[in-house]
Design a protein around this motif. Structure first.
Motif, PDB file in Angstrom:
ATOM      1  N   LEU A 165      -5.978  -0.317   4.587  1.00  0.00           N
ATOM      2  CA  LEU A 165      -5.991   0.502   3.380  1.00  0.00           C
ATOM      3  C   LEU A 165      -6.384   1.942   3.687  1.00  0.00           C
ATOM      4  O   LEU A 165      -5.717   2.889   3.256  1.00  0.00           O
ATOM      5  CB  LEU A 165      -6.967  -0.098   2.365  1.00  0.00           C
ATOM      6  CG  LEU A 165      -7.304   0.773   1.153  1.00  0.00           C
ATOM      7  CD1 LEU A 165      -6.062   1.005   0.294  1.00  0.00           C
ATOM      8  CD2 LEU A 165      -8.426   0.141   0.331  1.00  0.00           C
TER       9      LEU A 165
ATOM     10  N   ASP B 272      -7.528  -6.518  -3.831  1.00  0.00           N
ATOM     11  CA  ASP B 272      -8.280  -7.171  -2.758  1.00  0.00           C
ATOM     12  C   ASP B 272      -8.236  -8.695  -2.918  1.00  0.00           C
ATOM     13  O   ASP B 272      -8.041  -9.428  -1.934  1.00  0.00           O
ATOM     14  CB  ASP B 272      -9.739  -6.697  -2.757  1.00  0.00           C
ATOM     15  CG  ASP B 272      -9.889  -5.304  -2.164  1.00  0.00           C
ATOM     16  OD1 ASP B 272      -8.910  -4.789  -1.590  1.00  0.00           O
ATOM     17  OD2 ASP B 272     -10.987  -4.724  -2.291  1.00  0.00           O
TER      18      ASP B 272
ATOM     19  N   ARG C 186      -4.075   5.172   3.194  1.00  0.00           N
ATOM     20  CA  ARG C 186      -4.531   6.164   2.212  1.00  0.00           C
ATOM     21  C   ARG C 186      -4.752   7.536   2.868  1.00  0.00           C
ATOM     22  O   ARG C 186      -4.424   8.572   2.289  1.00  0.00           O
ATOM     23  CB  ARG C 186      -5.817   5.667   1.536  1.00  0.00           C
ATOM     24  CG  ARG C 186      -6.209   6.445   0.307  1.00  0.00           C
ATOM     25  CD  ARG C 186      -7.135   5.626  -0.578  1.00  0.00           C
ATOM     26  NE  ARG C 186      -8.226   5.025   0.169  1.00  0.00           N
ATOM     27  CZ  ARG C 186      -9.048   4.103  -0.341  1.00  0.00           C
ATOM     28  NH1 ARG C 186      -8.887   3.686  -1.589  1.00  0.00           N
ATOM     29  NH2 ARG C 186     -10.041   3.601   0.365  1.00  0.00           N
TER      30      ARG C 186
ATOM     31  N   CYS D 274       0.824  -1.219   0.000  1.00  0.00           N
ATOM     32  CA  CYS D 274       0.000   0.000   0.000  1.00  0.00           C
ATOM     33  C   CYS D 274       0.857   1.268   0.000  1.00  0.00           C
ATOM     34  O   CYS D 274       0.602   2.207  -0.758  1.00  0.00           O
ATOM     35  CB  CYS D 274      -0.927   0.012   1.208  1.00  0.00           C
ATOM     36  SG  CYS D 274      -2.291  -1.169   1.116  1.00  0.00           S
TER      37      CYS D 274
ATOM     38  N   ASN E   3      -9.420  -3.539   4.719  1.00  0.00           N
ATOM     39  CA  ASN E   3     -10.044  -2.223   4.558  1.00  0.00           C
ATOM     40  C   ASN E   3      -9.583  -1.231   5.614  1.00  0.00           C
ATOM     41  O   ASN E   3      -9.371  -0.050   5.313  1.00  0.00           O
ATOM     42  CB  ASN E   3     -11.566  -2.359   4.567  1.00  0.00           C
ATOM     43  CG  ASN E   3     -12.109  -2.828   3.229  1.00  0.00           C
ATOM     44  OD1 ASN E   3     -12.167  -2.055   2.282  1.00  0.00           O
ATOM     45  ND2 ASN E   3     -12.484  -4.086   3.134  1.00  0.00           N
TER      46      ASN E   3
ATOM     47  N   ARG F 240      -8.417  -1.653  -7.340  1.00  0.00           N
ATOM     48  CA  ARG F 240      -8.791  -1.992  -5.976  1.00  0.00           C
ATOM     49  C   ARG F 240      -9.289  -3.430  -5.870  1.00  0.00           C
ATOM     50  O   ARG F 240      -8.888  -4.185  -4.972  1.00  0.00           O
ATOM     51  CB  ARG F 240      -9.876  -1.027  -5.489  1.00  0.00           C
ATOM     52  CG  ARG F 240     -10.262  -1.133  -4.056  1.00  0.00           C
ATOM     53  CD  ARG F 240      -9.170  -0.641  -3.124  1.00  0.00           C
ATOM     54  NE  ARG F 240      -8.266  -1.700  -2.709  1.00  0.00           N
ATOM     55  CZ  ARG F 240      -6.948  -1.557  -2.638  1.00  0.00           C
ATOM     56  NH1 ARG F 240      -6.367  -0.418  -2.972  1.00  0.00           N
ATOM     57  NH2 ARG F 240      -6.172  -2.552  -2.253  1.00  0.00           N
TER      58      ARG F 240
ATOM     59  N   GLU G  52     -11.446   1.146  -9.830  1.00  0.00           N
ATOM     60  CA  GLU G  52     -12.159  -0.026  -9.297  1.00  0.00           C
ATOM     61  C   GLU G  52     -11.447  -1.328  -9.675  1.00  0.00           C
ATOM     62  O   GLU G  52     -11.406  -2.266  -8.876  1.00  0.00           O
ATOM     63  CB  GLU G  52     -13.595  -0.024  -9.813  1.00  0.00           C
ATOM     64  CG  GLU G  52     -14.457   1.074  -9.174  1.00  0.00           C
ATOM     65  CD  GLU G  52     -15.868   1.099  -9.725  1.00  0.00           C
ATOM     66  OE1 GLU G  52     -16.092   0.543 -10.834  1.00  0.00           O
ATOM     67  OE2 GLU G  52     -16.752   1.675  -9.051  1.00  0.00           O
TER      68      GLU G  52
END
Length: 221
Positions: free
Chosen positions: A181, A156, A185, A115, A178, A152, A149
């Motif tokens: 992330l 995932d 972020r 990440c 999540n 992501r 999308e």
């Protein structure tokens, strides 16, 4: 009895045949496209989306305006394609990290490493420049959203498999993914104006310890 042919070819001499002209043309076209997309990213990071011009991209790429128009008919099309290229590279990098023995021994640290390599670096900044403009530009949003999308959802799937292999149920794996992330972020956005790597590193170490305890994951902090 007819004599055997004595004609030699590149194949019989052990020399690889030259690629056909069409293949060379395709290679040149792909190279030009890649140059344009890389130049678009460079200009995007330097000037932002609104100040990015096709003329400047051509200048940075070192190609002709005709070559640009052959590949991309609008700024939006160019920037979205460049962003997709960036995130495809990020997916490949994440896949490599997820396959390492270290990531399987310490999955949360591996996921954070993946990440931070994206969100604390130019891939996220490039996408952010476009997303901010797309917020009030429905046509641009329609183009850029599938790229984001796809990135992501692919990541995932990659990392859910790693966490489930570490013993988490699907639901708990999704929770830790999540939460991690959104933490990374959020820090990445904050880092645009607060340049304090030690600050983020300390909080990430704290999160690794907390998450490892809560989700019963191995951690080296």
């Amino acid at each position: 009895m007819p004599k055997a042919s004595t004609t030699t070819t590149s194949a019989t001499r052990g020399v690889a045949p030259r690629p056909p002209a069409r293949r060379k043309q395709e290679d040149r076209s792909r190279e030009t496209r890649d140059k344009l997309m890389q130049a678009a990213i460079d200009v995007l990071l330097r000037d932002g989306y609104n100040r990015l011009t096709m003329k400047e991209v051509v200048k940075v790429a070192g190609v002709s305006s005709g070559a640009l128009m052959h590949h991309f008919t609008s700024k939006a099309e160019l920037v979205v394609a460049a962003t997709a290229m960036v995130y495809d590279e990020a997916i490949a990098r994440g896949q490599r990290v997820a396959l390492t023995a270290e990531a399987h021994r310490n999955p949360i640290e591996g996921y954070i490493a993946d990440c931070t390599s994206v969100y604390f670096d130019w891939p996220f900044l490039a996408a952010l420049e476009t997303i901010v403009v797309a917020r009030t530009d429905p046509e641009l949003m329609e183009k850029i959203l599938p790229v984001m999308e796809h990135y992501r959802s692919t990541c995932d799937v990659i990392w859910l498999a790693v966490f489930q292999k570490a013993g988490l149920t699907e639901g708990r794996a999704k929770a830790v993914l999540n939460l991690t992330l959104n933490l990374v972020r959020g820090m990445a956005i904050n880092s645009i104006w607060r340049h304090d790597e030690a600050h983020y590193r300390q909080y990430l170490k704290t999160w690794i310890a907390m998450a490892s305890h809560e989700f019963q994951l191995p951690a080296h902090v």
